[in-house]
Scaffold this active site. Structure first.
Site, PDB file in Angstrom:
ATOM      1  N   SER A  98      10.829   7.451  29.670  1.00  0.00           N
ATOM      2  CA  SER A  98       9.548   7.240  29.847  1.00  0.00           C
ATOM      3  C   SER A  98       9.185   5.823  29.591  1.00  0.00           C
ATOM      4  CB  SER A  98       8.813   8.261  28.941  1.00  0.00           C
ATOM      5  OG  SER A  98       8.961   7.944  27.703  1.00  0.00           O
ATOM      6  N   HIS A 148      11.512  14.265  29.215  1.00  0.00           N
ATOM      7  CA  HIS A 148      12.629  14.151  28.360  1.00  0.00           C
ATOM      8  C   HIS A 148      13.249  15.795  28.413  1.00  0.00           C
ATOM      9  CE1 HIS A 148      11.987  10.606  25.511  1.00  0.00           C
ATOM     10  NE2 HIS A 148      11.948  10.482  26.684  1.00  0.00           N
ATOM     11  N   GLN A 161       5.695  14.893  25.013  1.00  0.00           N
ATOM     12  CA  GLN A 161       6.923  14.574  25.152  1.00  0.00           C
ATOM     13  C   GLN A 161       7.756  14.925  24.006  1.00  0.00           C
ATOM     14  OE1 GLN A 161       8.217  10.614  27.075  1.00  0.00           O
ATOM     15  NE2 GLN A 161       8.671  10.187  25.107  1.00  0.00           N
ATOM     16  N   GLU A 162       7.164  14.724  22.639  1.00  0.00           N
ATOM     17  CA  GLU A 162       8.024  14.942  21.415  1.00  0.00           C
ATOM     18  C   GLU A 162       7.481  15.659  20.459  1.00  0.00           C
ATOM     19  OE1 GLU A 162       9.398  10.932  20.282  1.00  0.00           O
ATOM     20  OE2 GLU A 162      10.068  10.524  22.259  1.00  0.00           O
ATOM     21  N   GLU A 196      17.169  14.243  24.344  1.00  0.00           N
ATOM     22  CA  GLU A 196      17.285  13.767  22.819  1.00  0.00           C
ATOM     23  C   GLU A 196      17.894  14.680  22.023  1.00  0.00           C
ATOM     24  OE1 GLU A 196      14.094  12.043  21.246  1.00  0.00           O
ATOM     25  OE2 GLU A 196      13.821  10.455  22.892  1.00  0.00           O
ATOM     26  N   ASP A 230       4.724  12.918  19.831  1.00  0.00           N
ATOM     27  CA  ASP A 230       4.344  11.549  20.936  1.00  0.00           C
ATOM     28  C   ASP A 230       4.162  12.561  22.288  1.00  0.00           C
ATOM     29  OD1 ASP A 230       4.669   9.232  22.683  1.00  0.00           O
ATOM     30  OD2 ASP A 230       6.709   9.239  22.512  1.00  0.00           O
ATOM     31  N   GLU A 275       1.391   9.638  18.864  1.00  0.00           N
ATOM     32  CA  GLU A 275       1.919   8.624  19.495  1.00  0.00           C
ATOM     33  C   GLU A 275       1.525   8.612  21.041  1.00  0.00           C
ATOM     34  OE1 GLU A 275       6.082   7.824  18.818  1.00  0.00           O
ATOM     35  OE2 GLU A 275       6.256   6.774  20.846  1.00  0.00           O
ATOM     36  N   ASP A 294       3.235   2.861  21.462  1.00  0.00           N
ATOM     37  CA  ASP A 294       4.573   2.572  21.925  1.00  0.00           C
ATOM     38  C   ASP A 294       4.391   2.038  23.603  1.00  0.00           C
ATOM     39  OD1 ASP A 294       7.104   2.912  23.227  1.00  0.00           O
ATOM     40  OD2 ASP A 294       7.226   4.808  23.351  1.00  0.00           O
ATOM     41  N   LYS A 308      11.259  -0.762  19.786  1.00  0.00           N
ATOM     42  CA  LYS A 308      12.548  -0.395  20.214  1.00  0.00           C
ATOM     43  C   LYS A 308      13.229  -1.681  20.631  1.00  0.00           C
ATOM     44  CE  LYS A 308      10.485   3.463  22.889  1.00  0.00           C
ATOM     45  NZ  LYS A 308       9.851   3.967  24.072  1.00  0.00           N
ATOM     46  N   HIS A 310      14.768   4.634  18.314  1.00  0.00           N
ATOM     47  CA  HIS A 310      15.750   4.889  19.389  1.00  0.00           C
ATOM     48  C   HIS A 310      15.104   4.872  20.842  1.00  0.00           C
ATOM     49  CE1 HIS A 310      15.824   9.390  19.774  1.00  0.00           C
ATOM     50  NE2 HIS A 310      14.520   9.006  19.663  1.00  0.00           N
ATOM     51  N   ARG A 311      15.897   5.190  21.890  1.00  0.00           N
ATOM     52  CA  ARG A 311      15.430   5.509  23.354  1.00  0.00           C
ATOM     53  C   ARG A 311      16.074   6.894  23.801  1.00  0.00           C
ATOM     54  NH1 ARG A 311      12.800   1.347  25.911  1.00  0.00           N
ATOM     55  NH2 ARG A 311      11.910   2.953  26.834  1.00  0.00           N
ATOM     56  N   SER A 312      15.570   7.480  24.570  1.00  0.00           N
ATOM     57  CA  SER A 312      16.127   8.744  25.076  1.00  0.00           C
ATOM     58  C   SER A 312      17.518   8.596  25.535  1.00  0.00           C
ATOM     59  CB  SER A 312      15.238   9.456  26.281  1.00  0.00           C
ATOM     60  OG  SER A 312      14.722   8.474  27.297  1.00  0.00           O
ATOM     61  N   LYS A 354      12.594   6.640  14.007  1.00  0.00           N
ATOM     62  CA  LYS A 354      12.601   7.751  15.246  1.00  0.00           C
ATOM     63  C   LYS A 354      13.813   7.537  15.780  1.00  0.00           C
ATOM     64  CE  LYS A 354      10.045   8.140  19.075  1.00  0.00           C
ATOM     65  NZ  LYS A 354       8.806   8.410  19.748  1.00  0.00           N
TER      66      LYS A 354
HETATM   67  P1  PGA Z   1      12.155   6.796  26.081  1.00  0.00           P
HETATM   68  O1  PGA Z   1      11.137   7.638  25.069  1.00  0.00           O
HETATM   69  O2  PGA Z   1      13.177   6.065  25.352  1.00  0.00           O
HETATM   70  O3  PGA Z   1      12.478   7.757  26.921  1.00  0.00           O
HETATM   71  O4  PGA Z   1      11.168   5.697  26.609  1.00  0.00           O
HETATM   72  C1  PGA Z   1      11.022   7.666  23.647  1.00  0.00           C
HETATM   73  C2  PGA Z   1       9.455   7.275  23.449  1.00  0.00           C
HETATM   74  O5  PGA Z   1       8.629   7.431  24.374  1.00  0.00           O
HETATM   75  O6  PGA Z   1       9.281   7.259  22.348  1.00  0.00           O
HETATM   76 ZN    ZN Z   2       6.884   7.192  22.901  1.00  0.00          ZN
END
Ligand code: PGA
Ligand code: ZN
Length: 405
Positions: A42, A147, A155-156, A197, A234, A264, A296, A321, A349-351, A372
């Site tokens: 994302s 994800h 997403q999270e 993830e 998130d 987020e 983010d 990130k 981190h990243r996905s 995270k």
């Molecule tokens: P991404 O997701 O690594 O796919 O960007 C992480 C986030 O959005 O926090």
């Molecule tokens: Zn995010």
């Protein structure tokens, strides 16, 4: 003083089976350090550009390696200034952030080895951070949005063991809650899938239901939701389908109905007005800055966007990130700016991840309050290693403290 004697890059696979860059930097004393690159799915509109892994490896081996040969490993600032010269565009649109960042991180490792100090200590010494500290993990236990292939828009769905003391205890709690949640979700959806993830990716009736399941799992594992463990989400609103739209009131009711502490990207990256409106409402409802409103995709680790957002009162936390900037120096500049503006920073981190644990040392060395890095799922080694690195440092610091007495 040591000098760089080689830079060699190669393509490896990340946790999603996609190609990414790994590289090794060697000095003339025979020390070597590696670094590898994460990648997101994302991706914010204003993020630094990641080029194709093969193209990045080619740029590193044919342009950056000869350019960095015999460069003294004297200071991070000097190394990073040279790296920035390979692509001075703010978004690294020519050479790609993944072509220069790895060299910066591996050089940091080599310099910390040369100084015979741990990486987090080196980072703290060059960052202006007041000291080290161990972050509280934000464990992402349920995956949705981009994800996962399920029906959740958010997403999270995260848990944050803010009420527990040691990092070790926080990870233990995370594991117990993760496995308790697995049993609960299996009753709802016997074939619950796993997302990018490593969290669960169930199909649920509503987005909010995911938060309710987290509360149930916290209780089932023997913890108190709201004091031992709080929740985070998130929304990744920039990546939401056009069929979904959330209002300030929707989010206010999430905060009322769940022990939600961190939210987020509730709105897309250009919707500054709604961000500010929500922040104002939260400050009024729950007390000034008593909850985290995290940018983010809103900030993409950019000092310019962070400054604008803080001026407008849009958020009070920034996600950091590593691959949103080109070099370690730029990452640390952004963290310092956040600190000056009274904005929390969360190292993320990243996905798509690798086994590299640089981010763990970054979180400790910059005294990030939170990290995270996904669920504490034993089947997701690329996430687990981030937490294990911090446990290792916790033990190191305990031994050092005991020896002082
Ligand atoms: P991404 O997701 O690594 O796919 O960007 C992480 C986030 O959005 O926090
Ligand atoms: Zn995010």
């Amino acid at each position: 003083m040591a000098i760089i004697s080689s830079v060699a890059a190669r393509v490896i696979s990340d946790s999603r089976g996609q190609s990414t860059v790994e590289l090794t930097v060697t000095d003339d004393a025979g020390n070597l350090a590696t670094a590898s690159m994460p990648s997101g799915s994302s991706i914010g509109k204003y993020e630094a550009v990641m080029v194709d892994a093969e193209a990045a490896v080619n740029s590193i081996n044919t342009v950056i390696a000869p350019g960095m040969l015999r460069v003294p490993l004297d200071s991070q600032a000097n190394i990073d200034t040279r790296l920035q010269a390979f692509d001075p565009t703010p978004n690294r649109e020519h050479i790609g952030v993944n072509s220069i960042l790895g060299v910066s991180l591996a050089a940091a490792r080599l310099m910390s080895q040369g100084m015979k100090i741990p990486l987090y200590h080196y980072i703290q010494s060059i960052s202006g951070s007041p000291g080290f500290s161990l972050p509280t993990p934000m464990f992402n236990l349920i995956n949705g949005g981009k994800h996962a292939n399920n029906n959740l828009d958010f997403q999270e769905y995260m848990i944050m063991p803010t009420g527990l003391k040691t990092f070790h205890e926080k990870v233990e709690a995370g594991k117990k809650i993760f496995y308790a949640l697995g049993s609960i979700l299996h009753e709802v959806d016997s074939e619950v899938a796993i997302g990018y993830e490593g969290g669960y990716a169930p199909n649920l009736n509503t987005n909010e239901e995911g938060l309710g399941f987290l509360v149930q799992a916290i209780k089932a594992a023997g913890y108190v939701a709201g004091s031992d463990v709080v929740l985070g989400a998130d929304i990744a609103a920039s990546a939401l389908p056009s069929t979904y739209s959330a209002t300030v009131e929707n989010y206010e009711s999430l905060f009322e109905n769940f022990p939600l502490y961190s939210l987020e990207d509730p709105f897309p990256e250009d919707d500054w007005e709604h961000w500010s409106e929500l922040k104002k409402k939260l400050d009024t409802n729950t007390g000034a800055n008593s909850r985290l409103l995290v940018g983010d995709d809103l900030f993409v680790g950019s000092q310019e966007r962070l400054e604008k957002g803080m001026q407008q009162g849009a958020a009070n936390a920034i996600l950091i990130k590593i691959n949103q900037a080109g070099t370690l120096t730029e990452i640390l500049n952004c963290v310092n700016q956040a600190r000056q503006l009274n904005c929390w920073h969360i190292v993320s981190h990243r996905s798509g991840e690798t086994l590299d644990t640089f981010m763990s040392d970054l979180a400790i060395g910059t005294a990030a309050p939170f990290i995270k890095a996904g669920p504490p799922n034993d089947q997701a080694p690329e996430r687990i290693v981030k937490y294990e690195r911090i446990i290792e440092v916790e033990e190191e610091l305990n031994v050092a403290a005991a020896n002082k007495v």
